[in-house]
Design a protein around this motif. Sequence first.
Motif, PDB file in Angstrom:
ATOM      1  N   ARG A   1     -61.535 -70.550 -11.428  1.00 22.65           N
ATOM      2  CA  ARG A   1     -60.082 -70.663 -11.319  1.00 22.65           C
ATOM      3  C   ARG A   1     -59.650 -72.029 -10.823  1.00 22.65           C
ATOM      4  O   ARG A   1     -58.516 -72.427 -11.001  1.00 22.65           O
ATOM      5  CB  ARG A   1     -59.546 -69.561 -10.394  1.00 22.65           C
ATOM      6  CG  ARG A   1     -59.527 -68.208 -11.065  1.00 22.65           C
ATOM      7  CD  ARG A   1     -59.250 -67.095 -10.087  1.00 22.65           C
ATOM      8  NE  ARG A   1     -60.355 -66.924  -9.148  1.00 22.65           N
ATOM      9  CZ  ARG A   1     -60.549 -65.823  -8.423  1.00 22.65           C
ATOM     10  NH1 ARG A   1     -59.724 -64.807  -8.528  1.00 22.65           N
ATOM     11  NH2 ARG A   1     -61.554 -65.737  -7.596  1.00 22.65           N
TER      12      ARG A   1
ATOM     13  N   GLU B   1     -60.031 -73.682 -20.115  1.00 26.35           N
ATOM     14  CA  GLU B   1     -59.767 -72.572 -21.022  1.00 26.35           C
ATOM     15  C   GLU B   1     -61.033 -72.319 -21.821  1.00 26.35           C
ATOM     16  O   GLU B   1     -61.675 -73.267 -22.305  1.00 26.35           O
ATOM     17  CB  GLU B   1     -58.622 -72.895 -21.967  1.00 26.35           C
ATOM     18  CG  GLU B   1     -57.266 -73.010 -21.308  1.00 26.35           C
ATOM     19  CD  GLU B   1     -56.155 -73.213 -22.339  1.00 26.35           C
ATOM     20  OE1 GLU B   1     -55.937 -72.282 -23.153  1.00 26.35           O
ATOM     21  OE2 GLU B   1     -55.553 -74.287 -22.341  1.00 26.35           O
TER      22      GLU B   1
ATOM     23  N   LYS C   1     -68.563 -61.197 -19.471  1.00 25.00           N
ATOM     24  CA  LYS C   1     -68.217 -60.535 -18.211  1.00 25.00           C
ATOM     25  C   LYS C   1     -68.471 -61.454 -17.030  1.00 25.00           C
ATOM     26  O   LYS C   1     -67.695 -61.485 -16.062  1.00 25.00           O
ATOM     27  CB  LYS C   1     -69.019 -59.240 -18.071  1.00 25.00           C
ATOM     28  CG  LYS C   1     -68.606 -58.156 -19.067  1.00 25.00           C
ATOM     29  CD  LYS C   1     -69.482 -56.925 -18.950  1.00 25.00           C
ATOM     30  CE  LYS C   1     -69.085 -55.863 -19.973  1.00 25.00           C
ATOM     31  NZ  LYS C   1     -69.970 -54.677 -19.925  1.00 25.00           N
TER      32      LYS C   1
ATOM     33  N   ASP D   1     -65.763 -64.021 -16.839  1.00 19.49           N
ATOM     34  CA  ASP D   1     -64.539 -63.367 -16.378  1.00 19.49           C
ATOM     35  C   ASP D   1     -64.560 -63.186 -14.864  1.00 19.49           C
ATOM     36  O   ASP D   1     -63.556 -63.426 -14.176  1.00 19.49           O
ATOM     37  CB  ASP D   1     -64.385 -62.020 -17.084  1.00 19.49           C
ATOM     38  CG  ASP D   1     -63.036 -61.387 -16.810  1.00 19.49           C
ATOM     39  OD1 ASP D   1     -62.017 -61.961 -17.252  1.00 19.49           O
ATOM     40  OD2 ASP D   1     -62.993 -60.326 -16.154  1.00 19.49           O
TER      41      ASP D   1
ATOM     42  N   GLY E   1     -63.669 -66.270 -12.926  1.00 24.91           N
ATOM     43  CA  GLY E   1     -62.301 -66.753 -13.028  1.00 24.91           C
ATOM     44  C   GLY E   1     -61.965 -67.532 -14.271  1.00 24.91           C
ATOM     45  O   GLY E   1     -60.839 -68.018 -14.420  1.00 24.91           O
ATOM     46  N   TYR E   2     -62.912 -67.683 -15.223  1.00 28.09           N
ATOM     47  CA  TYR E   2     -62.627 -68.454 -16.425  1.00 28.09           C
ATOM     48  C   TYR E   2     -61.789 -67.678 -17.443  1.00 28.09           C
ATOM     49  O   TYR E   2     -61.132 -68.262 -18.288  1.00 28.09           O
ATOM     50  CB  TYR E   2     -63.930 -68.930 -17.085  1.00 28.09           C
ATOM     51  CG  TYR E   2     -64.612 -70.018 -16.305  1.00 28.09           C
ATOM     52  CD1 TYR E   2     -64.116 -71.321 -16.311  1.00 28.09           C
ATOM     53  CD2 TYR E   2     -65.754 -69.752 -15.555  1.00 28.09           C
ATOM     54  CE1 TYR E   2     -64.742 -72.322 -15.585  1.00 28.09           C
ATOM     55  CE2 TYR E   2     -66.391 -70.754 -14.829  1.00 28.09           C
ATOM     56  CZ  TYR E   2     -65.879 -72.029 -14.858  1.00 28.09           C
ATOM     57  OH  TYR E   2     -66.497 -73.019 -14.132  1.00 28.09           O
ATOM     58  N   LYS E   3     -61.844 -66.349 -17.383  1.00 28.09           N
ATOM     59  CA  LYS E   3     -61.029 -65.490 -18.236  1.00 28.09           C
ATOM     60  C   LYS E   3     -61.139 -65.868 -19.720  1.00 28.09           C
ATOM     61  O   LYS E   3     -60.159 -66.276 -20.355  1.00 28.09           O
ATOM     62  CB  LYS E   3     -59.558 -65.538 -17.812  1.00 28.09           C
ATOM     63  CG  LYS E   3     -59.314 -65.239 -16.345  1.00 28.09           C
ATOM     64  CD  LYS E   3     -59.778 -63.833 -15.992  1.00 28.09           C
ATOM     65  CE  LYS E   3     -59.543 -63.525 -14.511  1.00 28.09           C
ATOM     66  NZ  LYS E   3     -60.075 -62.203 -14.123  1.00 28.09           N
TER      67      LYS E   3
ATOM     68  N   ARG F   1     -61.149 -65.802 -23.686  1.00 25.94           N
ATOM     69  CA  ARG F   1     -60.484 -65.007 -24.720  1.00 25.94           C
ATOM     70  C   ARG F   1     -61.443 -64.844 -25.888  1.00 25.94           C
ATOM     71  O   ARG F   1     -62.041 -65.822 -26.358  1.00 25.94           O
ATOM     72  CB  ARG F   1     -59.203 -65.691 -25.188  1.00 25.94           C
ATOM     73  CG  ARG F   1     -58.072 -65.618 -24.178  1.00 25.94           C
ATOM     74  CD  ARG F   1     -56.797 -66.185 -24.760  1.00 25.94           C
ATOM     75  NE  ARG F   1     -56.846 -67.644 -24.834  1.00 25.94           N
ATOM     76  CZ  ARG F   1     -55.959 -68.382 -25.493  1.00 25.94           C
ATOM     77  NH1 ARG F   1     -54.991 -67.788 -26.175  1.00 25.94           N
ATOM     78  NH2 ARG F   1     -56.049 -69.694 -25.490  1.00 25.94           N
TER      79      ARG F   1
ATOM     80  N   ASP G   1     -60.003 -59.750 -27.455  1.00 27.57           N
ATOM     81  CA  ASP G   1     -58.608 -59.965 -27.060  1.00 27.57           C
ATOM     82  C   ASP G   1     -57.708 -60.115 -28.280  1.00 27.57           C
ATOM     83  O   ASP G   1     -56.538 -59.748 -28.246  1.00 27.57           O
ATOM     84  CB  ASP G   1     -58.502 -61.224 -26.194  1.00 27.57           C
ATOM     85  CG  ASP G   1     -59.305 -61.105 -24.910  1.00 27.57           C
ATOM     86  OD1 ASP G   1     -58.892 -60.335 -24.032  1.00 27.57           O
ATOM     87  OD2 ASP G   1     -60.350 -61.769 -24.808  1.00 27.57           O
TER      88      ASP G   1
END
Length: 313
Positions: free
Chosen positions: A25, A30, A102, A105, A108-110, A112, A161
């Motif tokens: 984060r 991205e 996972k 995620d 904190g990179y999330k 897509r 997503d």
Amino acid sequence: MSSADRADGAERDRTPAGAAEEDGRGSGMEVAVVTGLSGAGRSTAAKCLEDLGWFVVDNLPPELISTMVELGAQSRGAITKVAVVMDVRSRAFTDDLSSVIKGLDMRGYKPRVLFLEATDAVLIRRFDQVRRGHPMQGDGRLVDGIGAERALLEPLRAEADLLLDTSSLSVHDLRAKIEDAFGTEASAQTRVTVLSFGYKYGLPMDSDLVMDVRFLPNPFWIPELRDHSGLDTEVRNYVLGQEGAEEFLDRYHELLRLIGAGYKREGKRYLTLAIGCTGGKHRSVAISEELANRLSKEDGTAVKVVHRDLGRE
């Protein structure tokens, strides 16, 4: 690099050492994962993401994805968007890729996940057109390979997503959807280069459109203007004040609006307009500057001017 990217880089410089590695984060990164059925359009999606400014890596082993993302996060703003394109050439990649997604995620990179698919009939037609076998068909039929891949990828499909069925999409339609999902206002701009040149030095080889402005009187034959260029007010006023100059600019600008709209529909984001006169010093320079000024007022258009032959004897 955009001002936002520079701001992100400055923020990272003030981050304590090791913080970005512990939590994505703080990195401003991205992350996208592009996967799906063979023949469904992964290559097109990858090229589109590259055009949108993403750093694209094709078929990276799953265990190296996290390393790639970390390297991007440590690049001090040089890399802010990473897209990994994955397919079934690595047979055991499904479980590994799910675990990597996972893990990213949790840090904190999330990421897509974009999943591309198409109907069996469409995929068969596409493979027939390129005369290639399916990577999973082995000694079986093409339809067997498609079915095996569809079953293998089902867990990833369920977690995606963004799911795109490309069966009825043209290449341009697919690009438009990718741009809507992953682009920014800046990346969706049409980038126009207005290039002045002199015919005596040859045509620009990289031009998309060429316009000849030698129909206007040449300031070279005016002694007090000869040593000036189209960047100078005296020459500019002389050129733009000639009969037909304003009408030409008005009509050519209107034509470029029509052409530009068509290029956008076709996914073309870069356009080079070449404006030529005899020596590339007076008329072409003045007209290029005025045309660029008008184009820069168009929404969604970024313009730069290059005077190729200005300064030549």
